[in-house]
Structure formats: structure tokens, C-alpha cells
Write a protein that holds these residues in place. Sequence first.
Motif: not given
Length: 365
Positions: A1-9, A25-34
Motif C-alpha cells: 500500500e502507498t500509505t503503509e507506515g504513515y501515521d494519519a494523526n 502500487y504498482p503504479r497504474i497509468f491513468a487510474w484517476e482518468q479512467i
Amino acid sequence: ETTEGYDANELLESNRDWLMMFRTYPRIFAWEQINESKPFYTKTGRMELYKDEPEFIEHGENLIVHREPVEATPYLPNVIVASHPIIRPNDFGIPLDSIDPDERSVRNVKMSWKEAKNTKNPLWEQGYRFYFLTPKSRHRVHSSWGMTDWNVIWDSSFGDPYRSDSRSPNVGEAQLHVNPDDAKGLGVNDGDYVWLDANPADRPYEGWKESDPYYEVARLKVRVHYNPSYPRGVTMMKHAIWIASPKTVKGQKDRPDGMAQSDTGYMAHTRTGSHQSCTRAWLQPTHMTDSMARKGYMGQEIGIGYETDVHAPNTCPKETLVRITRAEAGGRDGKGVWEPSKSGFSPGNENPVMKTYLDGGFVKA
């Protein structure tokens, strides 16, 4: 996961901006666009298969096309392989037999593959028949830490803290990876020194002559390392070494230890020349237009025109041709064959026992 290891607070309370590279992750090209119907980074916001700007029409890239490399091809350099009548490039009157690098990089010639496969690169016909790649090293960040002894030693097969061969410019030196069959065809043993020459129109520098004092400094001499993982015709030398200079060449002649070191302490990784003796940057006109839409360098903003590192030449010179000529024997002080290559365990020189091991012959199921 891209956010693994981050603490939101921690992120929310830090009063800082945080950058996470990708949504997937892995990166998927144009994921947001599609998946989220966000606009593509084009003027229309859609996936564009045709460009109607005059400069794209002029350079023959108004449709998606294949171009041969500007130099590293046996065929006509930079030719647009296409037959569609809507592709109508301007060749700017530059002749097909020009070997001038700047002219070729902006010349636009359209040919069908049937025509293009029968063309010949003038450089290829002159014996420049090896593709020259210059990727990054795992032991340096560009040239940073290039003077750390252990990094220099690890960076090639010729690292030696004792400098047993007085020709070594440093406690190690740059190397050229060559397919063993190619090297043997040239009469080059593993560990030999070779001259590496590129397009004489501008390399190692414009207007060079063999009688120039600087030509000795600029012409690349480098050790060959047999590497069967490279295909026939492909060579590789890591980029961003510390290059030879007039003072390092002088140091080799004047210093008792023969190191390629100047009176300022600067040390080179080659006896003469560098990878830059054979490379150059290529300008791509359609990547430098003021009408090109592009994503901002940081963030998700869509903009038009120049943006550093997005829409400008970044001089990644991995499309050149070189000619290889044996210069010196690889054995200590230029006598005989480089000793490790005679062990029977080195790539390209395996003895029968090593070949049995590589074939799995020591294991029986």
C-alpha cells in the motif's frame, strides 16, 4: 500500500505538506482518468490520438508514429516510419546523407517500412556499429561519492586497492561491458583497453584533430569487461564518472605512482576521455513547443508551455553509435592477458568445470 507506515494523526498535526507518489502500487497509468473521470493532461482533457497544431504537422508527429533513433540505428536516422497521407512532414532541405547530429535531429523524412528497411545509416557504413548505453551506477548518485575508494573499487571488475597495474588511473576504473562474441570478433580479450570513438562530426569535440594536444585528453580509452548478458552489438558504460582532464593525464606521466590525479587532488576514473566523449543530447522539437499541454512538475495542475524537467531537453544521451578498436593488452603493465580472465571462472572464458556448474550438472534430482 502507498500509505503503509504513515501515521494519519502525525500527518494532520505536522503543519507540513506531504507528498505521496502514486494512488496505486504498482503504479497504474491513468487510474484517476479512467476510474474518476479526471481529465488527461492534454488541451482537450481527453486521450488525444491526433495533434492539429502547426508544429506537430510540420514535424510529422500529428499522428502517433515511430521514429528511428537520431543516431543509434543501421537505417536512415530519425526517419518517420509511416505511410498515412495525413502525415506530411517538412524535411527543411536537409540531405539524407548528412551525418551532422544537429541537422539529423530536426530533419523529418517519412518512409514506409518497405522503403526504410532498405536505407543505410552513413555512420553504420563507416564502422560505427555498436550501440552505446550509459545508465546510472548503483555505487554512485551521478558523480557523488565517486571519489570514495570503496565505491570506486566496487564500481567495476578492475577495482584494486593496491593498484597492481600501474596504468590504473585510480584504485579502480571505468569499464565497457561488451558481449564476449563481439569482443572476440574484434580481437579484444577480457580486460584489454580499447579506444571508443563516436560520430567524428562532433565527438569527442567539434573541430578535433589528432594533432591537438587536447585530443589525447578527450579520446576515450577504457577497459573491456566481457558480459554475456548484453546482446550482440550492444555496449554499456556507466555514466557520471569523474572524467579525464589535462591535469589528470599530466599526472599519469609525471607522478611516480602513475595515478590520474591532478595537483588539486582531482582523480579521474579513466586514463583518457570519458563516456561523454561518445554521447550527446538530442533535441526533440515537438517536446519543446509552447502549445504542448503538460502536467505541472508538482501537483496535478494542467498547464501549457515550458515547465522545467517536464517539457524541456534533459540530455539523456542513450542513442549513439561507437566504433571499438583494441588499444592495449589487459595484462599487468600491458603484457599478456588480464590474469582473472584466465581463471576459467570469468564470463565468456568459462572452463569445462564452470560450464558444467552453469548447466546444473553438479545437481542430480
